[in-house]
Design a protein around this motif. Sequence first.
Motif, PDB file in Angstrom:
ATOM      1  N   VAL A 106      40.261  51.836  46.750  1.00 62.26           N
ATOM      2  CA  VAL A 106      40.395  53.010  45.878  1.00 62.26           C
ATOM      3  C   VAL A 106      41.485  52.761  44.839  1.00 62.26           C
ATOM      4  O   VAL A 106      41.286  52.999  43.644  1.00 62.26           O
ATOM      5  N   ARG A 107      42.621  52.274  45.287  1.00 63.11           N
ATOM      6  CA  ARG A 107      43.743  52.003  44.373  1.00 63.11           C
ATOM      7  C   ARG A 107      43.345  50.958  43.337  1.00 63.11           C
ATOM      8  O   ARG A 107      43.597  51.126  42.132  1.00 63.11           O
ATOM      9  N   SER A 108      42.710  49.875  43.770  1.00 64.35           N
ATOM     10  CA  SER A 108      42.334  48.809  42.826  1.00 64.35           C
ATOM     11  C   SER A 108      41.258  49.270  41.847  1.00 64.35           C
ATOM     12  O   SER A 108      41.111  48.677  40.775  1.00 64.35           O
ATOM     13  N   SER A 109      40.545  50.326  42.199  1.00 61.89           N
ATOM     14  CA  SER A 109      39.516  50.884  41.313  1.00 61.89           C
ATOM     15  C   SER A 109      40.100  51.866  40.303  1.00 61.89           C
ATOM     16  O   SER A 109      39.376  52.396  39.463  1.00 61.89           O
ATOM     17  N   GLY A 110      41.404  52.131  40.408  1.00 65.76           N
ATOM     18  CA  GLY A 110      42.067  52.993  39.443  1.00 65.76           C
ATOM     19  C   GLY A 110      41.999  54.480  39.752  1.00 65.76           C
ATOM     20  O   GLY A 110      42.228  55.304  38.873  1.00 65.76           O
ATOM     21  N   TYR A 111      41.716  54.828  40.994  1.00 62.27           N
ATOM     22  CA  TYR A 111      41.640  56.233  41.390  1.00 62.27           C
ATOM     23  C   TYR A 111      42.911  56.628  42.131  1.00 62.27           C
ATOM     24  O   TYR A 111      43.462  55.829  42.887  1.00 62.27           O
ATOM     25  N   ARG A 112      43.344  57.848  41.920  1.00 59.33           N
ATOM     26  CA  ARG A 112      44.552  58.342  42.573  1.00 59.33           C
ATOM     27  C   ARG A 112      44.248  59.117  43.852  1.00 59.33           C
ATOM     28  O   ARG A 112      45.019  59.080  44.798  1.00 59.33           O
ATOM     29  N   TRP A 113      43.141  59.848  43.880  1.00 57.67           N
ATOM     30  CA  TRP A 113      42.849  60.747  44.990  1.00 57.67           C
ATOM     31  C   TRP A 113      41.695  60.230  45.830  1.00 57.67           C
ATOM     32  O   TRP A 113      40.639  59.854  45.303  1.00 57.67           O
ATOM     33  N   LEU A 114      41.899  60.253  47.139  1.00 62.05           N
ATOM     34  CA  LEU A 114      40.859  59.940  48.101  1.00 62.05           C
ATOM     35  C   LEU A 114      40.673  61.177  48.966  1.00 62.05           C
ATOM     36  O   LEU A 114      41.640  61.682  49.545  1.00 62.05           O
ATOM     37  N   THR A 115      39.459  61.691  49.012  1.00 59.07           N
ATOM     38  CA  THR A 115      39.190  62.898  49.794  1.00 59.07           C
ATOM     39  C   THR A 115      38.230  62.583  50.933  1.00 59.07           C
ATOM     40  O   THR A 115      37.512  61.579  50.911  1.00 59.07           O
ATOM     41  N   THR A 116      38.248  63.456  51.911  1.00 60.42           N
ATOM     42  CA  THR A 116      37.333  63.349  53.042  1.00 60.42           C
ATOM     43  C   THR A 116      37.199  64.719  53.672  1.00 60.42           C
ATOM     44  O   THR A 116      37.996  65.617  53.365  1.00 60.42           O
ATOM     45  N   PHE A 117      36.200  64.905  54.511  1.00 60.31           N
ATOM     46  CA  PHE A 117      36.126  66.142  55.280  1.00 60.31           C
ATOM     47  C   PHE A 117      35.553  65.850  56.657  1.00 60.31           C
ATOM     48  O   PHE A 117      34.835  64.865  56.854  1.00 60.31           O
ATOM     49  N   HIS A 118      35.924  66.710  57.615  1.00 58.41           N
ATOM     50  CA  HIS A 118      35.547  66.497  59.008  1.00 58.41           C
ATOM     51  C   HIS A 118      35.214  67.817  59.686  1.00 58.41           C
ATOM     52  O   HIS A 118      35.815  68.846  59.375  1.00 58.41           O
ATOM     53  N   HIS A 119      34.313  67.739  60.630  1.00 59.08           N
ATOM     54  CA  HIS A 119      34.064  68.868  61.511  1.00 59.08           C
ATOM     55  C   HIS A 119      35.367  69.133  62.270  1.00 59.08           C
ATOM     56  O   HIS A 119      36.045  68.184  62.683  1.00 59.08           O
ATOM     57  N   PRO A 120      35.765  70.390  62.462  1.00 63.74           N
ATOM     58  CA  PRO A 120      37.045  70.677  63.117  1.00 63.74           C
ATOM     59  C   PRO A 120      37.156  70.126  64.541  1.00 63.74           C
ATOM     60  O   PRO A 120      38.266  69.913  65.026  1.00 63.74           O
ATOM     61  N   ARG A 121      36.024  69.857  65.193  1.00 63.91           N
ATOM     62  CA  ARG A 121      36.091  69.274  66.539  1.00 63.91           C
ATOM     63  C   ARG A 121      36.187  67.749  66.521  1.00 63.91           C
ATOM     64  O   ARG A 121      36.336  67.125  67.569  1.00 63.91           O
ATOM     65  N   ASN A 122      36.128  67.157  65.351  1.00 64.51           N
ATOM     66  CA  ASN A 122      36.263  65.705  65.233  1.00 64.51           C
ATOM     67  C   ASN A 122      37.756  65.373  65.137  1.00 64.51           C
ATOM     68  O   ASN A 122      38.243  64.844  64.146  1.00 64.51           O
ATOM     69  N   THR A 123      38.469  65.708  66.199  1.00 65.39           N
ATOM     70  CA  THR A 123      39.936  65.619  66.180  1.00 65.39           C
ATOM     71  C   THR A 123      40.452  64.191  66.027  1.00 65.39           C
ATOM     72  O   THR A 123      41.503  63.993  65.419  1.00 65.39           O
ATOM     73  N   SER A 124      39.728  63.206  66.543  1.00 67.57           N
ATOM     74  CA  SER A 124      40.220  61.832  66.406  1.00 67.57           C
ATOM     75  C   SER A 124      40.233  61.404  64.938  1.00 67.57           C
ATOM     76  O   SER A 124      41.189  60.770  64.476  1.00 67.57           O
ATOM     77  N   ALA A 125      39.196  61.758  64.185  1.00 72.78           N
ATOM     78  CA  ALA A 125      39.146  61.395  62.760  1.00 72.78           C
ATOM     79  C   ALA A 125      40.195  62.175  61.962  1.00 72.78           C
ATOM     80  O   ALA A 125      40.864  61.615  61.088  1.00 72.78           O
ATOM     81  N   ILE A 126      40.345  63.439  62.282  1.00 73.62           N
ATOM     82  CA  ILE A 126      41.346  64.260  61.580  1.00 73.62           C
ATOM     83  C   ILE A 126      42.744  63.712  61.851  1.00 73.62           C
ATOM     84  O   ILE A 126      43.552  63.539  60.926  1.00 73.62           O
ATOM     85  N   THR A 127      43.028  63.413  63.105  1.00 71.02           N
ATOM     86  CA  THR A 127      44.342  62.872  63.480  1.00 71.02           C
ATOM     87  C   THR A 127      44.600  61.541  62.785  1.00 71.02           C
ATOM     88  O   THR A 127      45.691  61.300  62.262  1.00 71.02           O
ATOM     89  N   MET A 128      43.613  60.653  62.763  1.00 72.90           N
ATOM     90  CA  MET A 128      43.776  59.360  62.109  1.00 72.90           C
ATOM     91  C   MET A 128      44.078  59.539  60.623  1.00 72.90           C
ATOM     92  O   MET A 128      44.996  58.923  60.094  1.00 72.90           O
ATOM     93  N   ASN A 129      43.318  60.400  59.954  1.00 71.02           N
ATOM     94  CA  ASN A 129      43.552  60.597  58.522  1.00 71.02           C
ATOM     95  C   ASN A 129      44.909  61.234  58.255  1.00 71.02           C
ATOM     96  O   ASN A 129      45.605  60.834  57.313  1.00 71.02           O
TER      97      ASN A 129
END
Length: 175
Positions: free
Chosen positions: A139-162
């Motif tokens: 993302v950085r090398s592509s010249g973008y500043r913002w990286l977004t994502t979304f998760h189901h609230p029960r997907n706690t492992s992905a939310i915690t990792m992010n």
Amino acid sequence: MVEWIRLQLDVDGFDDEAFEPYLRRARASGITFTTMADLGDTEDHQRALYNLNKTCSADIPDRGEFYTYDQYVTQRIDVPTFHPEGVILAIHDGAWIGMSTTSLHAAERHAFSEMTGVLAPYRGKGLSLALKLLAIRFVRSSGYRWLTTFHHPRNTSAITMNRRLGFVDQLSEGL
């Protein structure tokens, strides 16, 4: 209706060095990292990506039925936001064991973390963090500043990792 957790990362402020040990540890254990661009954006590789994504997505709460292969290609690959360089793959003994796919949205000037997943036998070793580190670098090398994502609230492992990586609740003025 489920209220998904929407997160964003300011890539300019991301500290690569804090997560570099995860990458080194994975490499030391025999895992290699590459991209779809390096391997070749072929139909065989698209099918392999589809199969890996389908397997990893099965753990997402309320995911529902996964795309057919043709739907996947139409909606995820044959689109202007798809970039083979943004498909980071973890490989062990020739098998694809993990992935992180990132799309680039030029009109909105942000990148979107489509999916980061690791096959069950390889989880719990920091491999998702290593994959996400490489995705952030893309993302950085592509010249973008913002990286977004979304998760189901029960997907706690992905939310915690992010959140561990520095993602915060999405602010509309950030995009």
